[in-house]
Enzyme design. Structure first.
Site, short mmCIF file in Angstrom:
data_model
loop_
_atom_site.label_atom_id
_atom_site.label_comp_id
_atom_site.label_asym_id
_atom_site.label_seq_id
_atom_site.Cartn_x
_atom_site.Cartn_y
_atom_site.Cartn_z
N MET A 13 0.85 -1.20 0.00
CA MET A 13 0.00 0.00 0.00
C MET A 13 0.87 1.24 0.00
O MET A 13 1.69 1.44 0.92
CB MET A 13 -0.94 -0.01 1.22
CG MET A 13 -2.00 -1.11 1.16
SD MET A 13 -3.02 -1.22 2.66
CE MET A 13 -1.90 -2.11 3.76
N CYS A 95 -2.40 -1.27 -9.87
CA CYS A 95 -2.54 0.08 -9.34
C CYS A 95 -3.22 0.99 -10.36
O CYS A 95 -2.78 1.04 -11.52
CB CYS A 95 -1.18 0.64 -8.95
SG CYS A 95 -1.27 2.30 -8.24
#
Length: 342
Positions: A13, A95
């Site tokens: 993350m 992403c």
């Protein structure tokens, strides 16, 4: 017992899973596989490698997630990552940020399965540690069945055996990166289908998993008797890290006591002390602890002390002790009230 490598992991993350976060997560779980934030291949090759890739040996097992779409660059970055000691090299094919779209990597690679396969072949040829893919089920108007299976099959053809699948599409047109984490609907059934139809592959599910109860449900066999190989938690593990303290017992069958938040902080102290000695400022570590006391009396005070006091010049472990004591005092008051009521 040697736990399966991908049975339970914490997602990469951006801006969250830095080395300090991973060190905290490791004191909560010995077995969970941890991931770095995504690092682009050019940054690894040309940037400050110690800053970008440095990690503490306590973090093992830990995987390096790379971003990019140039096979030669990714191969070089993967070699560098392996030399730093990472246990796995993972390619980001999921992403959805504007930055990755402009750079032709991340989720937009779902449109180019053969390029993903070329990248993975280059990475596999450069390292001896496992090379894995983390992807979405598709982007924009793609048919998720077609896009997911095309991406997986192309990479499997060059020897990739492990796929972490975020069970949502990424909408590159019209949704922000934040909205892409919540708005596109989850399709867990498609990830299950992938495992059923490609049983020889290791398939790990990711996306919207809120807790260990849900993780256990994902790991249970479906009506066809087929079980997923692993579960990856993202925001839940970050915002409520204490749940990781039960993971070794519940998901890996370890015969060890759960790690509660107080024990976790005690184990994290030597790491924090060492980093403070090196000149790391306390907020860089304290920010990852804010959710540790979630649901406990005094949790708000705990967060306030860590947030406000840690930024003062020279702040050290006494701030952490003060925050912990606030929770203990709040719990003692609660216990006293309950005793009176009884």
């Amino acid at each position: 017992m040697t736990p399966p490598a991908h049975r339970f992991s914490v997602a990469p993350m951006m801006d969250w899973t830095d080395r300090h976060c991973r060190a905290l997560h490791r004191v909560l779980s010995r077995h969970a596989l941890l991931y770095t934030e995504m690092v682009t291949a050019p940054a690894v090759i040309h940037g400050d490698r110690d800053r970008l890739l440095g990690f503490d040996p306590v973090e093992h097992p830990v995987a390096l997630q790379l971003g990019g779409s140039e096979p030669d660059q990714l191969a070089e970055a993967a070699r560098i990552g392996q030399d730093f000691g990472y246990d796995e090299i993972n390619l980001n094919v999921g992403c959805p940020s504007d930055r990755v779209q402009s750079g032709r990597f991340g989720a937009c690679l779902m449109r180019e399965p053969e390029l993903v396969a070329d990248c993975m072949a280059a990475i596999r040829g450069a390292v001896t540690v496992p090379a894995t893919v983390k992807c979405r089920i598709g982007v924009d108007d793609q048919d998720p069945v077609d896009s997911l299976f095309a991406t997986v099959d192309a990479s499997a053809a060059v020897g990739v055996t492990t796929f972490i699948v975020h069970a949502r599409k990424a909408w590159l047109k019209g949704l922000s990166p934040k909205e892409n984490r919540d708005v596109p609907p989850l399709d867990y059934a498609l990830v299950r289908r992938l495992k059923r139809e490609r049983p020889h592959l290791t398939v790990v599910i990711n996306g919207g998993v809120p807790d260990l109860d849900a993780a256990e449900a994902h790991l249970a066999p479906d009506e066809h008797g087929v079980a997923l190989d692993g579960v990856m938690l993202g925001r839940a593990a970050y915002h409520e890290p204490a749940l990781l303290g039960q993971a070794d017992r519940r998901l890996f069958g370890a015969d060890t006591p759960d790690v509660d938040p107080f024990e976790a902080i005690a184990r994290y102290r030597p790491y924090m002390a060492a980093r403070l000695e090196e000149g790391v400022h306390l907020p860089h570590m304290a920010r990852h602890m804010l959710g540790l006391m979630h649901g406990r009396p005094g949790a708000r005070t705990f967060r306030r002390i860590l947030t406000v006091e840690s930024i003062r010049p020279g702040a050290g472990l006494e701030v952490v002790d003060q925050a912990v004591e606030a929770v203990r005092e709040a719990e003692a008051k609660r216990d006293a009230r309950e005793e009176e009521a009884a």
